[in-house]
Design a protein around this motif. Structure first.
Motif, PDB file in Angstrom:
ATOM      1  N   GLU A   3      -1.827  -1.227  -4.386  1.00  0.00           N
ATOM      2  CA  GLU A   3      -2.861  -0.441  -3.714  1.00  0.00           C
ATOM      3  C   GLU A   3      -2.386   0.996  -3.530  1.00  0.00           C
ATOM      4  O   GLU A   3      -1.270   1.230  -3.065  1.00  0.00           O
ATOM      5  N   VAL A   4      -3.261   1.931  -3.875  1.00  0.00           N
ATOM      6  CA  VAL A   4      -2.982   3.349  -3.672  1.00  0.00           C
ATOM      7  C   VAL A   4      -4.085   3.926  -2.807  1.00  0.00           C
ATOM      8  O   VAL A   4      -5.270   3.821  -3.140  1.00  0.00           O
ATOM      9  N   VAL A   5      -3.685   4.510  -1.688  1.00  0.00           N
ATOM     10  CA  VAL A   5      -4.615   5.232  -0.827  1.00  0.00           C
ATOM     11  C   VAL A   5      -4.461   6.708  -1.185  1.00  0.00           C
ATOM     12  O   VAL A   5      -3.426   7.312  -0.916  1.00  0.00           O
TER      13      VAL A   5
ATOM     14  N   ARG B 289       0.842  -1.197   0.000  1.00  0.00           N
ATOM     15  CA  ARG B 289       0.000   0.000   0.000  1.00  0.00           C
ATOM     16  C   ARG B 289       0.877   1.246   0.000  1.00  0.00           C
ATOM     17  O   ARG B 289       1.834   1.338   0.755  1.00  0.00           O
ATOM     18  N   VAL B 290       0.513   2.206  -0.841  1.00  0.00           N
ATOM     19  CA  VAL B 290       1.233   3.469  -0.907  1.00  0.00           C
ATOM     20  C   VAL B 290       0.219   4.597  -0.704  1.00  0.00           C
ATOM     21  O   VAL B 290      -0.917   4.509  -1.176  1.00  0.00           O
ATOM     22  N   LEU B 291       0.615   5.610   0.027  1.00  0.00           N
ATOM     23  CA  LEU B 291      -0.237   6.769   0.272  1.00  0.00           C
ATOM     24  C   LEU B 291       0.101   7.859  -0.731  1.00  0.00           C
ATOM     25  O   LEU B 291       1.270   8.218  -0.888  1.00  0.00           O
TER      26      LEU B 291
ATOM     27  N   ALA C 149      -0.496   8.314   6.957  1.00  0.00           N
ATOM     28  CA  ALA C 149       0.157   7.103   6.458  1.00  0.00           C
ATOM     29  C   ALA C 149       0.112   5.995   7.518  1.00  0.00           C
ATOM     30  O   ALA C 149      -0.206   4.838   7.204  1.00  0.00           O
TER      31      ALA C 149
ATOM     32  N   GLU D 135      -3.371   4.604   7.860  1.00  0.00           N
ATOM     33  CA  GLU D 135      -3.756   3.795   6.692  1.00  0.00           C
ATOM     34  C   GLU D 135      -2.820   2.608   6.459  1.00  0.00           C
ATOM     35  O   GLU D 135      -2.927   1.919   5.452  1.00  0.00           O
ATOM     36  N   LYS D 136      -1.895   2.406   7.398  1.00  0.00           N
ATOM     37  CA  LYS D 136      -0.945   1.288   7.316  1.00  0.00           C
ATOM     38  C   LYS D 136      -0.121   1.322   6.029  1.00  0.00           C
ATOM     39  O   LYS D 136       0.081   0.299   5.362  1.00  0.00           O
ATOM     40  N   CYS D 137       0.356   2.528   5.713  1.00  0.00           N
ATOM     41  CA  CYS D 137       1.222   2.736   4.543  1.00  0.00           C
ATOM     42  C   CYS D 137       2.603   3.144   5.028  1.00  0.00           C
ATOM     43  O   CYS D 137       2.728   4.076   5.828  1.00  0.00           O
ATOM     44  N   THR D 138       3.626   2.482   4.542  1.00  0.00           N
ATOM     45  CA  THR D 138       4.995   2.879   4.874  1.00  0.00           C
ATOM     46  C   THR D 138       5.653   3.614   3.710  1.00  0.00           C
ATOM     47  O   THR D 138       6.793   4.038   3.817  1.00  0.00           O
TER      48      THR D 138
ATOM     49  N   THR E 127       8.888   5.491   7.394  1.00  0.00           N
ATOM     50  CA  THR E 127       8.131   5.962   6.232  1.00  0.00           C
ATOM     51  C   THR E 127       9.089   6.461   5.160  1.00  0.00           C
ATOM     52  O   THR E 127       9.922   7.317   5.415  1.00  0.00           O
TER      53      THR E 127
END
Length: 158
Positions: free
Chosen positions: A29-31, A2-4, A76, A79-82, A111
């Motif tokens: 996945e893109v948030v 996942r990427v923010l 981030a 949303e559990k994005c690193t 991050t």
């Protein structure tokens, strides 16, 4: 993974959409994190911007749209994005984005920021340019998704 992808997206441009599409291909996945900046008066409400992005990305799998206020690294984490995805149009973007990346890394050492160069035919594109062209009745159909073009035309009565 996942990427923010954070931003104000006021309005969403085809350059933003291109980064979302490429981000899905690269990361799965893109948030898309739509910023509510209390220091600025946006052209479109937060709800309208979220809706525009939802409609413009409904053809994609792996896209989630959220809104946030405050620090990008906090969003981030929530949303559990690193990874944070940022686009670069020109050298001037790089200087600003590098400063943000270092700041974010100092606030959240786990991050990382990933930069994607914009597609050449979107390299001149910014939300400010789109609004200026729309304000004076110029053709923006090649600059923004259809929903955004229609809503800008209504807004500026052109």
């Amino acid at each position: 993974m996942r990427v923010l992808y954070p931003g104000s997206f006021d309005p969403l441009t085809n350059g933003h959409l291109d980064l979302i599409e490429r981000g899905v291909e690269l990361f799965g996945e893109v948030v898309v994190a739509v910023l509510h900046n209390t220091d600025k008066v946006p052209t479109f409400s937060l709800e309208k911007r979220v809706h525009q992005i939802q409609q413009s990305t409904k053809h994609l799998r792996g896209v989630e749209i959220v809104s946030f206020e405050g620090l990008t690294v906090d969003c981030a984490k929530d949303e559990k994005c690193t990874l944070i995805l940022r686009g670069l149009r020109a050298l001037s973007d790089f200087e600003y984005e590098l400063q943000l990346a270092h700041t974010n890394r100092s606030l959240a050492c786990n991050t990382e920021t990933v930069f994607l160069a914009t597609t050449a035919h979107h390299s001149f594109l910014s939300s400010s340019v789109v609004k200026e062209v729309a304000k004076f009745g110029g053709n923006i159909s090649h600059l923004v998704p259809e929903i955004v073009a229609n809503e800008l035309k209504l807004l500026f009565n052109k």
